[in-house]
Write an enzyme that holds these catalytic residues in place. Structure first.
Site, PDB file in Angstrom:
ATOM      1  N   LEU A  39       0.839  -1.215   0.000  1.00 39.99           N
ATOM      2  CA  LEU A  39       0.000   0.000   0.000  1.00 39.99           C
ATOM      3  C   LEU A  39       0.865   1.254   0.000  1.00 39.99           C
ATOM      4  CD1 LEU A  39      -3.061  -0.924   2.286  1.00 39.99           C
ATOM      5  CD2 LEU A  39      -2.767  -1.257  -0.174  1.00 39.99           C
ATOM      6  N   SER A  89       6.729   2.058 -10.194  1.00 42.95           N
ATOM      7  CA  SER A  89       6.486   1.957 -11.637  1.00 42.95           C
ATOM      8  C   SER A  89       6.632   3.266 -12.412  1.00 42.95           C
ATOM      9  CB  SER A  89       5.063   1.406 -11.865  1.00 42.95           C
ATOM     10  OG  SER A  89       4.105   2.381 -11.486  1.00 42.95           O
ATOM     11  N   THR A 138       8.361  -5.024 -18.257  1.00 41.04           N
ATOM     12  CA  THR A 138       8.020  -3.910 -19.140  1.00 41.04           C
ATOM     13  C   THR A 138       8.849  -3.934 -20.419  1.00 41.04           C
ATOM     14  OG1 THR A 138       8.168  -1.496 -19.297  1.00 41.04           O
ATOM     15  CG2 THR A 138       9.673  -2.537 -17.774  1.00 41.04           C
ATOM     16  N   ASP A 139       8.322  -3.289 -21.460  1.00 36.69           N
ATOM     17  CA  ASP A 139       9.106  -3.148 -22.696  1.00 36.69           C
ATOM     18  C   ASP A 139      10.262  -2.169 -22.523  1.00 36.69           C
ATOM     19  OD1 ASP A 139       7.649  -0.776 -22.595  1.00 36.69           O
ATOM     20  OD2 ASP A 139       6.805  -0.955 -24.617  1.00 36.69           O
ATOM     21  N   GLU A 140      10.244  -1.369 -21.432  1.00 36.30           N
ATOM     22  CA  GLU A 140      11.297  -0.356 -21.260  1.00 36.30           C
ATOM     23  C   GLU A 140      12.667  -0.990 -21.040  1.00 36.30           C
ATOM     24  OE1 GLU A 140      10.578   3.066 -18.916  1.00 36.30           O
ATOM     25  OE2 GLU A 140       8.461   3.162 -19.431  1.00 36.30           O
ATOM     26  N   TYR A 163      14.289   3.382 -13.344  1.00 34.70           N
ATOM     27  CA  TYR A 163      13.158   2.443 -13.298  1.00 34.70           C
ATOM     28  C   TYR A 163      13.416   1.236 -14.197  1.00 34.70           C
ATOM     29  CZ  TYR A 163       8.785   0.379 -14.923  1.00 34.70           C
ATOM     30  OH  TYR A 163       7.812  -0.508 -15.305  1.00 34.70           O
ATOM     31  N   SER A 164      13.733   1.499 -15.475  1.00 39.68           N
ATOM     32  CA  SER A 164      13.860   0.361 -16.396  1.00 39.68           C
ATOM     33  C   SER A 164      15.085  -0.484 -16.062  1.00 39.68           C
ATOM     34  CB  SER A 164      13.880   0.819 -17.859  1.00 39.68           C
ATOM     35  OG  SER A 164      14.860   1.785 -18.089  1.00 39.68           O
ATOM     36  N   LYS A 167      13.963  -2.786 -13.360  1.00 42.50           N
ATOM     37  CA  LYS A 167      13.112  -3.860 -13.898  1.00 42.50           C
ATOM     38  C   LYS A 167      13.972  -4.884 -14.659  1.00 42.50           C
ATOM     39  CE  LYS A 167       9.246  -4.281 -13.819  1.00 42.50           C
ATOM     40  NZ  LYS A 167       8.369  -4.951 -12.811  1.00 42.50           N
ATOM     41  N   ASN A 262       2.967  11.138 -28.306  1.00 43.15           N
ATOM     42  CA  ASN A 262       2.357  11.741 -27.109  1.00 43.15           C
ATOM     43  C   ASN A 262       1.452  12.924 -27.451  1.00 43.15           C
ATOM     44  OD1 ASN A 262       3.722   9.910 -25.521  1.00 43.15           O
ATOM     45  ND2 ASN A 262       5.399  11.311 -25.034  1.00 43.15           N
TER      46      ASN A 262
HETATM   47  P1  NAD Z   1       1.405   0.752  -9.889  1.00 42.49           P
HETATM   48  O1  NAD Z   1       2.466   1.712  -9.475  1.00 42.49           O
HETATM   49  O2  NAD Z   1       0.070   1.259 -10.282  1.00 42.49           O
HETATM   50  O3  NAD Z   1       1.148  -0.307  -8.713  1.00 42.49           O
HETATM   51  C1  NAD Z   1       2.186  -0.932  -8.017  1.00 42.49           C
HETATM   52  C2  NAD Z   1       1.588  -1.606  -6.790  1.00 42.49           C
HETATM   53  O4  NAD Z   1       2.663  -2.281  -6.123  1.00 42.49           O
HETATM   54  C3  NAD Z   1       0.985  -0.637  -5.779  1.00 42.49           C
HETATM   55  O5  NAD Z   1      -0.265  -1.116  -5.326  1.00 42.49           O
HETATM   56  C4  NAD Z   1       1.990  -0.621  -4.644  1.00 42.49           C
HETATM   57  O6  NAD Z   1       1.430  -0.364  -3.353  1.00 42.49           O
HETATM   58  C5  NAD Z   1       2.585  -1.999  -4.722  1.00 42.49           C
HETATM   59  N1  NAD Z   1       3.933  -2.069  -4.163  1.00 42.49           N
HETATM   60  C6  NAD Z   1       4.958  -1.207  -4.383  1.00 42.49           C
HETATM   61  N2  NAD Z   1       6.033  -1.583  -3.672  1.00 42.49           N
HETATM   62  C7  NAD Z   1       5.688  -2.717  -3.014  1.00 42.49           C
HETATM   63  C8  NAD Z   1       6.380  -3.594  -2.125  1.00 42.49           C
HETATM   64  N3  NAD Z   1       7.647  -3.371  -1.785  1.00 42.49           N
HETATM   65  N4  NAD Z   1       5.728  -4.662  -1.654  1.00 42.49           N
HETATM   66  C9  NAD Z   1       4.427  -4.900  -1.973  1.00 42.49           C
HETATM   67  N5  NAD Z   1       3.718  -4.089  -2.786  1.00 42.49           N
HETATM   68  C10 NAD Z   1       4.350  -3.024  -3.312  1.00 42.49           C
HETATM   69  O7  NAD Z   1       2.058  -0.128 -11.033  1.00 42.49           O
HETATM   70  P2  NAD Z   1       1.369  -0.750 -12.323  1.00 42.49           P
HETATM   71  O8  NAD Z   1       1.310   0.267 -13.384  1.00 42.49           O
HETATM   72  O9  NAD Z   1       0.145  -1.460 -11.920  1.00 42.49           O
HETATM   73  O10 NAD Z   1       2.487  -1.811 -12.758  1.00 42.49           O
HETATM   74  C11 NAD Z   1       2.463  -3.125 -12.234  1.00 42.49           C
HETATM   75  C12 NAD Z   1       3.638  -3.892 -12.818  1.00 42.49           C
HETATM   76  O11 NAD Z   1       3.548  -3.918 -14.238  1.00 42.49           O
HETATM   77  C13 NAD Z   1       4.996  -3.261 -12.496  1.00 42.49           C
HETATM   78  O12 NAD Z   1       5.918  -4.305 -12.273  1.00 42.49           O
HETATM   79  C14 NAD Z   1       5.354  -2.513 -13.752  1.00 42.49           C
HETATM   80  O13 NAD Z   1       6.758  -2.441 -13.901  1.00 42.49           O
HETATM   81  C15 NAD Z   1       4.731  -3.393 -14.822  1.00 42.49           C
HETATM   82  N6  NAD Z   1       4.327  -2.717 -16.058  1.00 42.49           N
HETATM   83  C16 NAD Z   1       3.577  -1.578 -16.016  1.00 42.49           C
HETATM   84  C17 NAD Z   1       3.150  -0.995 -17.221  1.00 42.49           C
HETATM   85  C18 NAD Z   1       2.296   0.254 -17.234  1.00 42.49           C
HETATM   86  O14 NAD Z   1       2.066   0.822 -18.309  1.00 42.49           O
HETATM   87  N7  NAD Z   1       1.764   0.713 -16.107  1.00 42.49           N
HETATM   88  C19 NAD Z   1       3.503  -1.572 -18.436  1.00 42.49           C
HETATM   89  C20 NAD Z   1       4.285  -2.732 -18.435  1.00 42.49           C
HETATM   90  C21 NAD Z   1       4.671  -3.299 -17.232  1.00 42.49           C
HETATM   91  O1  DAU Z   2       6.289   1.073 -21.538  1.00 35.87           O
HETATM   92  C1  DAU Z   2       5.812   0.560 -20.339  1.00 35.87           C
HETATM   93  C2  DAU Z   2       5.952   1.590 -19.245  1.00 35.87           C
HETATM   94  O2  DAU Z   2       4.964   2.579 -19.484  1.00 35.87           O
HETATM   95  C3  DAU Z   2       5.804   0.991 -17.842  1.00 35.87           C
HETATM   96  O3  DAU Z   2       6.840   0.108 -17.606  1.00 35.87           O
HETATM   97  C4  DAU Z   2       5.805   2.094 -16.786  1.00 35.87           C
HETATM   98  O4  DAU Z   2       5.566   1.543 -15.512  1.00 35.87           O
HETATM   99  C5  DAU Z   2       4.726   3.086 -17.132  1.00 35.87           C
HETATM  100  O5  DAU Z   2       4.743   4.159 -16.199  1.00 35.87           O
HETATM  101  C6  DAU Z   2       4.917   3.628 -18.539  1.00 35.87           C
HETATM  102  O6  DAU Z   2       6.120   4.424 -18.631  1.00 35.87           O
HETATM  103  P1  DAU Z   2       6.178   5.787 -19.469  1.00 35.87           P
HETATM  104  O7  DAU Z   2       7.309   6.592 -18.961  1.00 35.87           O
HETATM  105  O8  DAU Z   2       6.136   5.525 -20.933  1.00 35.87           O
HETATM  106  O9  DAU Z   2       4.739   6.407 -19.036  1.00 35.87           O
HETATM  107  P2  DAU Z   2       4.293   7.882 -18.622  1.00 35.87           P
HETATM  108  O10 DAU Z   2       2.799   7.852 -18.527  1.00 35.87           O
HETATM  109  O11 DAU Z   2       5.046   8.393 -17.446  1.00 35.87           O
HETATM  110  O12 DAU Z   2       4.693   8.739 -19.879  1.00 35.87           O
HETATM  111  C7  DAU Z   2       4.221   8.409 -21.180  1.00 35.87           C
HETATM  112  C8  DAU Z   2       4.872   9.383 -22.167  1.00 35.87           C
HETATM  113  O13 DAU Z   2       4.292  10.689 -21.961  1.00 35.87           O
HETATM  114  C9  DAU Z   2       6.361   9.553 -21.969  1.00 35.87           C
HETATM  115  O14 DAU Z   2       6.953   9.751 -23.257  1.00 35.87           O
HETATM  116  C10 DAU Z   2       6.482  10.834 -21.141  1.00 35.87           C
HETATM  117  C11 DAU Z   2       5.304  11.652 -21.612  1.00 35.87           C
HETATM  118  N1  DAU Z   2       4.668  12.562 -20.627  1.00 35.87           N
HETATM  119  C12 DAU Z   2       4.313  12.051 -19.425  1.00 35.87           C
HETATM  120  C13 DAU Z   2       3.669  12.847 -18.492  1.00 35.87           C
HETATM  121  C14 DAU Z   2       3.294  12.302 -17.127  1.00 35.87           C
HETATM  122  C15 DAU Z   2       4.366  13.864 -20.983  1.00 35.87           C
HETATM  123  O15 DAU Z   2       4.678  14.322 -22.114  1.00 35.87           O
HETATM  124  N2  DAU Z   2       3.728  14.653 -20.070  1.00 35.87           N
HETATM  125  C16 DAU Z   2       3.372  14.200 -18.835  1.00 35.87           C
HETATM  126  O16 DAU Z   2       2.809  14.976 -18.037  1.00 35.87           O
END
Ligand code: NAD
Ligand code: DAU
Length: 370
Positions: A39, A89, A138-140, A163-164, A167, A262
């Site tokens: 949480l 994330s 993630t693809d990152e 971050y990446s 991961k 974007n």
């Molecule tokens: P998020 O940040 O929305 O949620 C992460 C959750 O993990 C939260 O509920 C947080 O409380 C919990 N958490 C964080 N640290 C923790 C810990 N030490 N122990 C237990 N719980 C913990 O993330 P998301 O966007 O749902 O991403 C989930 C997974 O998918 C991540 O591994 C992320 O790298 C991966 N991912 C995300 C995206 C994306 O676009 N959001 C895309 C590809 C992969």
């Molecule tokens: O590709 C998968 C990843 O996508 C996940 O692994 C990550 O957890 C997830 O957060 C996401 O990463 P990005 O960095 O791509 O997502 P974000 O929403 O932060 O940003 C998307 C794009 O938009 C990026 O090029 C940055 C840009 N951006 C983001 C914000 C928040 C803006 O231009 N303005 C903004 O205010």
């Protein structure tokens, strides 16, 4: 019926994607789910409305870095599947404060692997044959693409942000635990998700809530960075298929074949909101503001999802147009969900310009010289 008599650990189940996975498992399968979540700021238990009173759902507020608490959960629930979504994330936050990303994404995954292995070794042979540890990545990890080409499962890793990199490190740990200790693992690497219950620090919900407030809409750099968008419920279905039917030791890339720059994403959100709730101040596109770029900003991501489509029969149900329209409507009809986040103190301010990282570096250089 899928996941019959199965206990599934979902770590990070109060987050954006984890909650979508749990909603899918509770709604569409017979799985018993244990949501293990620390949480953090990104968590929200209100994202799983069907959890209330559900006999197939348990919640444990536990950090995946806490070995003793994990061990107790493994002994109590004896899971058949572990799906690891717990993570820090947000790329921008990782620039300002990388330490928590190392702690959760690397050390936390290591701790979870160790406890999963301990559990696995104590199982009998049929139970070992069924057990899976599924790491959600993630693809990152693949870095940044030029104008052409797609990430495949064999693309070399080249992470560019804290971050990446964290991961990528966790993906390597998972591979090593399979090769060295025989833990039956599966890794999936997905592109950018969007949809309901998305914390408003990420681009799409960030722009929606700022557009509704009539505030400037921040576009980093020239706005021509490309992301490959996938509706979160499509991702949740892919993850359930991968853990249930994927081949041990394999990686599956997941994406929606929906590349978009974007600036186009932001413009489309403005138009969708204008259609439903026109503003007295005129079209919301006028709020678009170009701001300083993200340090180390990856230019383009794009996934080839051919392997999971061919081998597991998965495909995305939403196009980016249908998914984005649904998402905008969801944020308009569920204001209580995101307004509570604002009331709890989230300010939707710009982060990720690295003042904290610079301060940490200066302190280290100072300590080294002393
Ligand atoms: P998020 O940040 O929305 O949620 C992460 C959750 O993990 C939260 O509920 C947080 O409380 C919990 N958490 C964080 N640290 C923790 C810990 N030490 N122990 C237990 N719980 C913990 O993330 P998301 O966007 O749902 O991403 C989930 C997974 O998918 C991540 O591994 C992320 O790298 C991966 N991912 C995300 C995206 C994306 O676009 N959001 C895309 C590809 C992969
Ligand atoms: O590709 C998968 C990843 O996508 C996940 O692994 C990550 O957890 C997830 O957060 C996401 O990463 P990005 O960095 O791509 O997502 P974000 O929403 O932060 O940003 C998307 C794009 O938009 C990026 O090029 C940055 C840009 N951006 C983001 C914000 C928040 C803006 O231009 N303005 C903004 O205010």
């Amino acid at each position: 019926m899928r996941f019959r008599n199965a206990v599934v650990f979902v770590t990070g189940g109060a987050g954006f994607i984890g909650s979508a996975v749990i909603r899918h498992l509770l709604d569409d399968t017979q799985a018993c789910v244990v949501n293990i979540d620390k949480l953090t700021y990104a968590a929200n238990l209100d994202s799983i409305p069907q959890a209330a009173g559900n006999a197939r759902y348990r919640f444990a507020q536990v950090d995946i870095g806490d070995a003793a608490a994990l061990r107790a959960l493994f002994e109590q629930h004896r899971p058949h599947y572990v799906m690891n979504l717990a993570a820090e994330s947000h790329v921008d936050r990782s620039i300002d404060g990388p330490a928590q990303f190392i702690e959760t994404n690397i050390v936390g995954t290591f701790t979870l692997l160790q406890e999963a292995l301990r559990h696995f070794r104590a199982l009998d042979v049929p139970a070992q044959a069924r057990f899976r540890f599924h790491h959600i990545s993630t693809d990152e990890v693949y870095g940044s693409l030029g104008p052409q080409g797609l990430f495949t499962e064999t693309t070399p890793y080249a992470p560019n942000s804290p971050y990446s990199a964290s991961k990528a490190s966790s993906d390597h740990l998972v591979r090593a635990w399979r090769e060295t200790y025989g833990l039956p693992t599966i890794v999936t690497n997905c592109s950018n998700n969007y949809g309901p219950y998305h914390f408003p620090e990420k681009l799409i919900p960030h722009i929606i809530i700022k557009a509704l407030a009539g505030e400037p809409l921040p576009v980093y750099g020239d706005g021509r960075q490309v992301r490959d968008w996938l509706y979160v419920e499509d991702h949740a279905r892919a993850l359930a298929l991968a853990v249930e039917r994927g081949t041990v030791g394999e990686t599956y890339n997941i994406g929606g074949r929906s590349e978009c720059a974007n600036l186009h994403v932001v413009t489309t959100i403005c138009r969708l909101i204008d259609q439903i709730e026109p503003s007295a101040s005129g079209p919301r596109e006028h709020l678009i503001t170009f701001v300083a770029d993200r340090p180390g900003h990856d230019r383009r991501y794009a996934i080839d999802p051919g392997k999971i489509e061919r081998e597991l029969g998965w495909s995305a149900a939403e196009t980016f147009d249908t998914g984005l329209a649904k998402t905008v409507r969801w944020y308009l009809s569920n204001r209580h969900w995101w307004q509570a986040i604002l009331e709890q103190g989230y300010k939707a301010e710009r982060v990720g310009l690295a003042p904290q990282a610079e301060a940490e570096l200066r302190a280290r250089v100072h300590a080294f010289k002393a």
